[in-house]
Scaffold this motif. Structure first.
Motif, PDB file in Angstrom:
ATOM      1  N   ILE A  47       0.938  -1.120  -0.370  1.00  0.00           N
ATOM      2  CA  ILE A  47       0.749   0.359   0.240  1.00  0.00           C
ATOM      3  C   ILE A  47       0.641   0.920   0.364  1.00  0.00           C
ATOM      4  N   LEU A  48       1.874   1.595   0.924  1.00  0.00           N
ATOM      5  CA  LEU A  48       2.978   2.338   0.459  1.00  0.00           C
ATOM      6  C   LEU A  48       3.553   2.643  -0.249  1.00  0.00           C
ATOM      7  N   CYS A  49       3.847   1.653  -0.992  1.00  0.00           N
ATOM      8  CA  CYS A  49       4.798   1.707  -2.247  1.00  0.00           C
ATOM      9  C   CYS A  49       3.624   2.385  -3.837  1.00  0.00           C
ATOM     10  N   LEU A  50       2.355   1.792  -3.781  1.00  0.00           N
ATOM     11  CA  LEU A  50       1.119   2.200  -4.557  1.00  0.00           C
ATOM     12  C   LEU A  50       0.468   3.671  -4.366  1.00  0.00           C
ATOM     13  N   LEU A  51       0.542   3.988  -2.475  1.00  0.00           N
ATOM     14  CA  LEU A  51       0.448   5.585  -2.192  1.00  0.00           C
ATOM     15  C   LEU A  51       1.264   6.804  -2.771  1.00  0.00           C
ATOM     16  N   LEU A  52       3.444   6.554  -2.907  1.00  0.00           N
ATOM     17  CA  LEU A  52       3.697   6.870  -2.878  1.00  0.00           C
ATOM     18  C   LEU A  52       3.973   7.320  -4.933  1.00  0.00           C
ATOM     19  N   SER A  53       3.355   6.448  -5.787  1.00  0.00           N
ATOM     20  CA  SER A  53       3.411   6.093  -7.133  1.00  0.00           C
ATOM     21  C   SER A  53       2.284   7.754  -7.358  1.00  0.00           C
ATOM     22  N   PHE A  54       1.518   6.398  -6.292  1.00  0.00           N
ATOM     23  CA  PHE A  54       0.203   7.247  -6.609  1.00  0.00           C
ATOM     24  C   PHE A  54       0.239   8.854  -6.647  1.00  0.00           C
ATOM     25  N   PHE A  55       0.919   9.692  -6.170  1.00  0.00           N
ATOM     26  CA  PHE A  55       0.724  11.290  -5.287  1.00  0.00           C
ATOM     27  C   PHE A  55       2.473  12.238  -6.171  1.00  0.00           C
ATOM     28  N   GLN A  56       2.916  10.718  -7.106  1.00  0.00           N
ATOM     29  CA  GLN A  56       4.278  10.934  -7.509  1.00  0.00           C
ATOM     30  C   GLN A  56       5.366  11.900  -6.891  1.00  0.00           C
ATOM     31  N   VAL A  57       5.288  10.967  -5.983  1.00  0.00           N
ATOM     32  CA  VAL A  57       6.926  11.522  -4.533  1.00  0.00           C
ATOM     33  C   VAL A  57       7.986  11.535  -5.637  1.00  0.00           C
ATOM     34  N   ASN A  58       9.051  11.965  -5.296  1.00  0.00           N
ATOM     35  CA  ASN A  58      10.063  12.598  -5.998  1.00  0.00           C
ATOM     36  C   ASN A  58      10.855  10.924  -5.697  1.00  0.00           C
ATOM     37  N   ALA A  59      11.390  10.303  -6.525  1.00  0.00           N
ATOM     38  CA  ALA A  59      12.644   9.424  -6.633  1.00  0.00           C
ATOM     39  C   ALA A  59      13.173   8.983  -5.547  1.00  0.00           C
ATOM     40  N   TRP A  60      13.249   9.832  -5.607  1.00  0.00           N
ATOM     41  CA  TRP A  60      14.405   9.645  -3.936  1.00  0.00           C
ATOM     42  C   TRP A  60      13.958   9.894  -2.372  1.00  0.00           C
ATOM     43  N   ILE A  61      13.214  10.504  -2.566  1.00  0.00           N
ATOM     44  CA  ILE A  61      12.204  10.186  -0.995  1.00  0.00           C
ATOM     45  C   ILE A  61      11.992   9.201  -1.084  1.00  0.00           C
ATOM     46  N   SER A  62      10.982   8.787  -2.571  1.00  0.00           N
ATOM     47  CA  SER A  62       9.719   7.408  -2.211  1.00  0.00           C
ATOM     48  C   SER A  62      11.092   6.571  -1.590  1.00  0.00           C
ATOM     49  N   ALA A  63      12.148   6.404  -2.572  1.00  0.00           N
ATOM     50  CA  ALA A  63      13.356   5.057  -2.310  1.00  0.00           C
ATOM     51  C   ALA A  63      13.495   4.944  -0.709  1.00  0.00           C
ATOM     52  N   ALA A  64      13.343   6.387  -0.186  1.00  0.00           N
ATOM     53  CA  ALA A  64      14.448   6.566   1.168  1.00  0.00           C
ATOM     54  C   ALA A  64      12.850   6.244   2.297  1.00  0.00           C
ATOM     55  N   VAL A  65      12.110   6.601   2.430  1.00  0.00           N
ATOM     56  CA  VAL A  65      10.652   6.499   2.985  1.00  0.00           C
ATOM     57  C   VAL A  65      10.442   4.765   3.235  1.00  0.00           C
ATOM     58  N   LYS A  66      10.803   3.971   1.772  1.00  0.00           N
ATOM     59  CA  LYS A  66      10.493   2.300   1.620  1.00  0.00           C
ATOM     60  C   LYS A  66      11.979   1.958   1.930  1.00  0.00           C
ATOM     61  N   ALA A  67      13.336   2.233   1.668  1.00  0.00           N
ATOM     62  CA  ALA A  67      14.164   1.573   2.393  1.00  0.00           C
ATOM     63  C   ALA A  67      14.222   1.927   4.524  1.00  0.00           C
ATOM     64  N   ALA A  68      13.672   3.244   4.856  1.00  0.00           N
ATOM     65  CA  ALA A  68      13.514   2.878   6.158  1.00  0.00           C
ATOM     66  C   ALA A  68      12.130   2.710   6.283  1.00  0.00           C
ATOM     67  N   TYR A  69      11.290   2.054   6.162  1.00  0.00           N
ATOM     68  CA  TYR A  69      10.395   1.436   6.485  1.00  0.00           C
ATOM     69  C   TYR A  69      10.426  -0.454   6.168  1.00  0.00           C
ATOM     70  N   VAL A  70      11.478  -0.657   5.864  1.00  0.00           N
ATOM     71  CA  VAL A  70      11.634  -2.089   5.592  1.00  0.00           C
ATOM     72  C   VAL A  70      12.871  -2.653   7.037  1.00  0.00           C
ATOM     73  N   LEU A  71      13.546  -1.462   6.852  1.00  0.00           N
ATOM     74  CA  LEU A  71      14.529  -1.020   8.330  1.00  0.00           C
ATOM     75  C   LEU A  71      14.144  -1.512   8.991  1.00  0.00           C
ATOM     76  N   PHE A  72      12.738  -0.684   9.664  1.00  0.00           N
ATOM     77  CA  PHE A  72      11.647  -0.574  10.537  1.00  0.00           C
ATOM     78  C   PHE A  72      11.494  -2.138  10.814  1.00  0.00           C
ATOM     79  N   THR A  73      10.639  -2.698   9.256  1.00  0.00           N
ATOM     80  CA  THR A  73       9.542  -3.499  10.503  1.00  0.00           C
ATOM     81  C   THR A  73      10.406  -4.465  10.391  1.00  0.00           C
ATOM     82  N   LEU A  74      12.221  -4.733   9.467  1.00  0.00           N
ATOM     83  CA  LEU A  74      13.022  -5.782  10.120  1.00  0.00           C
ATOM     84  C   LEU A  74      13.599  -5.757  11.309  1.00  0.00           C
ATOM     85  N   HIS A  75      14.045  -4.650  11.885  1.00  0.00           N
ATOM     86  CA  HIS A  75      14.322  -5.097  13.667  1.00  0.00           C
ATOM     87  C   HIS A  75      12.760  -4.884  14.824  1.00  0.00           C
TER      88      HIS A  75
END
Length: 739
Positions: A47-75
């Motif tokens: 859902i997070l990935c699709l929302l970032l694509s829907f709102f056309q968030v900058n690619a670098w910001i989008s990648a940073a948000v996704k990476a942060a979510y992945v690391l937070f969830t793995l922790h």
């Protein structure tokens, strides 16, 4: 917000929502069929990935948000303490690089759960991006829709997952998506704007039609299937075990059911285990003693399970038979865990299984690991053995008159290991007598039968292998009709021929020695054994020696070591073969530069090619990573060419002078505009195209440059445009194409 923008936003929301539902169907079976938990965290990531694509968030910001979510969830799933702590990040990167090494070496089984979860997040990341690309850019979803149907139907057919309602959901979601995307492509083709009324006129009937059809199809009575169910055939195709174990097409590998042999099989190079040993030899698993005319089964002899502790002598160990042989040790590492132990000949002890016990079957001689009173799948263990050397003197002394079954402690020993079905055609025994005519001892008779299968009419074949007809004997068919077969045909035939003339023999299953991979410390070498190395061979019994292996299968050699301890004519008998001479010599690995210098003529294309192959074989993992890395960089450079090419062109034309500079620069500008997506329509004039570019960039520079270009073109006067004056206009415009 205008109606057009509202409609476009609603349209994108509907598409993303339906796409998410379709992707969700891929995750539903995972929780049921695998031990994967916390599936909702993966759903939220989609859902997070699709929302970032829907709102056309900058690619670098989008990648940073996704990476942060992945690391937070793995922790959250695998670690304790603060997420800001550096301790867990240090462990995370250590685990990442360790598993990356396992990935390069294709050691899938030992990947950690942390790394598997990370890979799963990466996969979902890619799938969410592809979903955005298919929905919003290509506006085509059929491939993903078709793959979803295939994925769900295969799971429904071959797994416990019940997909009855999933199929209905997929049909409804997919048809609505296909309809909306078709409507969108139609609107673009006709150059029409999305309007609320048009969308309702298309979407409402589409939804009613798809939903109503699904309800009617689900509720309507179903006719019985006309065609037979293909699933049993497909399962027999994929679950076949052993070379030809079972009728039909089988998949090569070790299996337990050998009651119906025959038919072709397909190869499988999946690695089963790696053996680190001083030499290569066969690996035995079990024996079978009853030939039925179709295959092999176990006799009614009472089976006993003898318990062997880790490090104790196994029941078959007999050090007195090989008093002069050195102690050897082999380490086994399973890639596909099994409960059974693969045994070298002359096995003495087995160690492993965390100090637990092994059960030894007195009939099959199969060793099975047990832990907490249950069969236990092994991952690694070691075996101690003495490489046997069989006495020629004792074997040549063996014959029917010198053999006393009472010496074996089993009065039924001879009947058990010379058993043959009453349906065996008499010509099989006649053939055995013909082959062994003039031989007065069991060893010479056994060697004569073994050599009989080396005749040119016998062909090793994995494909053109027939299945015996009803009432036809498996061995008789191979010996007198087909002559094409693999190890099961050759080994079964030799056992039957030996038994038909009274020599005790049994059928053996296991693996051949595998493929040499690399040298370890000292004189230890690593051999990789795959499912393709699954094999069967023969053992014949000789008093005072025991069970001796024979290899009748064409193209195979068991490298049996014989002890030439009798007085024989040395002029007619080859000298004893030393053990080290029997083993294939491992090529001495020299540095690449030394190998290249061995050519007497200096440079050699053959040597160079050999060096390249050797280097790739030794470093194929890093080579592939390097190739993929370079390819990724190249792909990135190519994808972003519309952004960096203008800067290259500016530098290229800034210092150029001459009559042709303006013309070439203008043509380069046209190409750059095309690359950036501002394409010229067929039949469109330069002036019309220039007005379109000016309106897009809110400027007059393209029209002014085009007017100068037409003056040069139509007057045939290269000096009609002064490059020193027009260069500034050209640079301003071409820089705007970088976005």
């Amino acid at each position: 917000m205008s109606d057009h923008l509202k409609m476009k936003s609603l349209y994108g929301t509907v598409l993303y929502f339906l796409g998410f539902l379709l992707l969700w169907e891929w995750l539903r079976p995972i929780e049921e069929l695998t031990p994967t938990g916390n599936i909702e965290r993966f759903l939220f990531f989609i859902i997070l990935c699709l929302l970032l694509s829907f709102f056309q968030v900058n690619a670098w910001i989008s990648a940073a948000v996704k990476a942060a979510y992945v690391l937070f969830t793995l922790h959250l799933l695998f670690f304790q303490g603060s997420v800001l702590s550096l301790a867990w990040l240090e462990y995370f990167f250590q685990d990442f690089f360790h598993n990356l090494s396992l990935l390069i070496h294709q050691d899938w089984y030992h990947l950690s759960d942390l790394f598997r979860s990370l890979l799963f997040f990466v996969l979902l990341w890619l799938m969410a991006y592809l979903l955005h690309y298919w929905l919003m850019v290509r506006k085509k979803i059929f491939i993903f829709y078709f793959l979803t149907i295939v994925y769900i139907t295969v799971l429904d057919t071959f797994s416990p997952y019940e997909a009855k309602y999933a199929i209905i959901r997929i049909i409804i979601i997919g048809f609505v998506l296909l309809g909306i995307l078709f409507f969108s492509r139609l609107m673009e083709k006709e150059a029409l704007h999305h309007q609320r009324l048009q969308m309702k006129r298309w979407l409402v009937p589409l939804s009613i039609m798809v939903g109503g059809s699904a309800v009617i199809a689900y509720a309507a009575p179903k006719a019985d299937p006309i065609w037979p169910d293909p699933v049993p055939f497909l399962k027999s195709y994929t679950e076949g075990a052993g070379e030809g174990s079972g009728a039909g097409i089988s998949k090569i590998g070790y299996g337990t059911d050998d009651s119906n042999l025959g038919g072709p099989f397909i190869g499988d190079n999946t690695v089963v285990f790696t053996a680190k040993d001083t030499s290569k030899h066969y690996w035995k698993i079990e024996t079978k003693d009853v030939y039925t005319g179709k295959g092999w089964e176990l006799s009614d002899t009472p089976q006993e399970e003898m318990i062997v502790k880790s490090g104790e002598l196994v029941p078959t160990a007999n050090e007195a038979l090989y008093p002069d042989r050195p102690d050897e040790k082999a380490q086994l590492l399973y890639q596909i865990p099994y409960t059974h132990v693969v045994q070298p000949y002359g096995i003495m002890k087995v160690q492993g299984n965390d100090g637990e016990e092994f059960h030894f079957n007195n009939v099959t001689e199969k060793l099975v690991a047990y832990k907490n009173a249950q069969p236990f799948k092994l991952q690694t263990y070691s075996v101690s053995y003495k490489d046997p050397q069989y006495s020629m003197k004792n074997m040549k002394a063996a014959n029917a008159s010198s053999f006393d079954p009472a010496d074996q402690g089993d009065k039924d020993f001879l009947d058990r290991y010379t058993q043959l079905p009453d349906s065996l055609p008499p010509r099989v025994e006649e053939l055995a007598k013909t082959i062994t005519k003039g031989k007065d001892n069991w060893f010479d008779q056994a060697k004569a039968i073994e050599q009989y299968f080396k005749k040119p009419e016998f062909v090793y074949d994995q494909v053109n292998v027939t299945i015996p007809r009803d009432g036809q004997d498996y061995v008789d068919q191979f010996l007198f009709e087909n002559n094409h077969g693999y190890c099961d045909n050759f080994s079964s035939s030799m056992v039957v021929l030996l038994r038909s003339i009274g020599i005790p023999a049994r059928w053996v299953k296991g693996y051949t020695s595998g493929e040499y991979k690399y040298s370890d410390t000292g004189n230890i070498s690593a051999y990789e054994v795959t499912n393709n190395d699954a094999h069967s061979w023969v053992e014949a019994f000789f008093p005072g020696v025991g069970w001796v292996p024979f290899e009748p299968t064409k193209g195979f050699d068991n490298n049996v070591d014989y002890k030439y301890d009798q007085d024989i004519d040395k002029s007619s008998t080859p000298p004893p073969v030393k053990k080290e001479d029997q083993q294939p010599k491992k090529p001495e690995k020299k540095p690449l530069q030394d190998q290249a210098s061995n050519s007497s003529d200096g440079f050699s294309i053959k040597d160079l090619w050999g060096n390249i192959k050797e280097f790739f074989k030794m470093h194929w993992g890093w080579t592939m990573i390097s190739i993929l890395f370079v390819a990724a960089i190249g792909w990135g450079i190519f994808r972003t060419r519309s952004r960096w090419i203008p800067h290259v062109l500016v530098l290229r034309y800034r210092r150029k002078t001459g009559d042709e500079v303006f013309t070439n620069a203008y043509l380069s500008l046209l190409k750059q505009l095309d690359r950036s997506g501002l394409k010229m329509d067929d039949g469109q004039t330069l002036r019309s195209y220039a007005r379109y570019i000016d309106s897009f960039y809110s400027t007059r520079e393209m029209s002014r440059l085009t007017a100068l270009y037409e003056r040069v073109l139509y007057r045939q006067d290269p000096k009609a445009a002064d490059w020193s004056e027009s260069r500034k206009l050209w640079e301003n415009l071409i820089k705007k194409t970088t976005g």
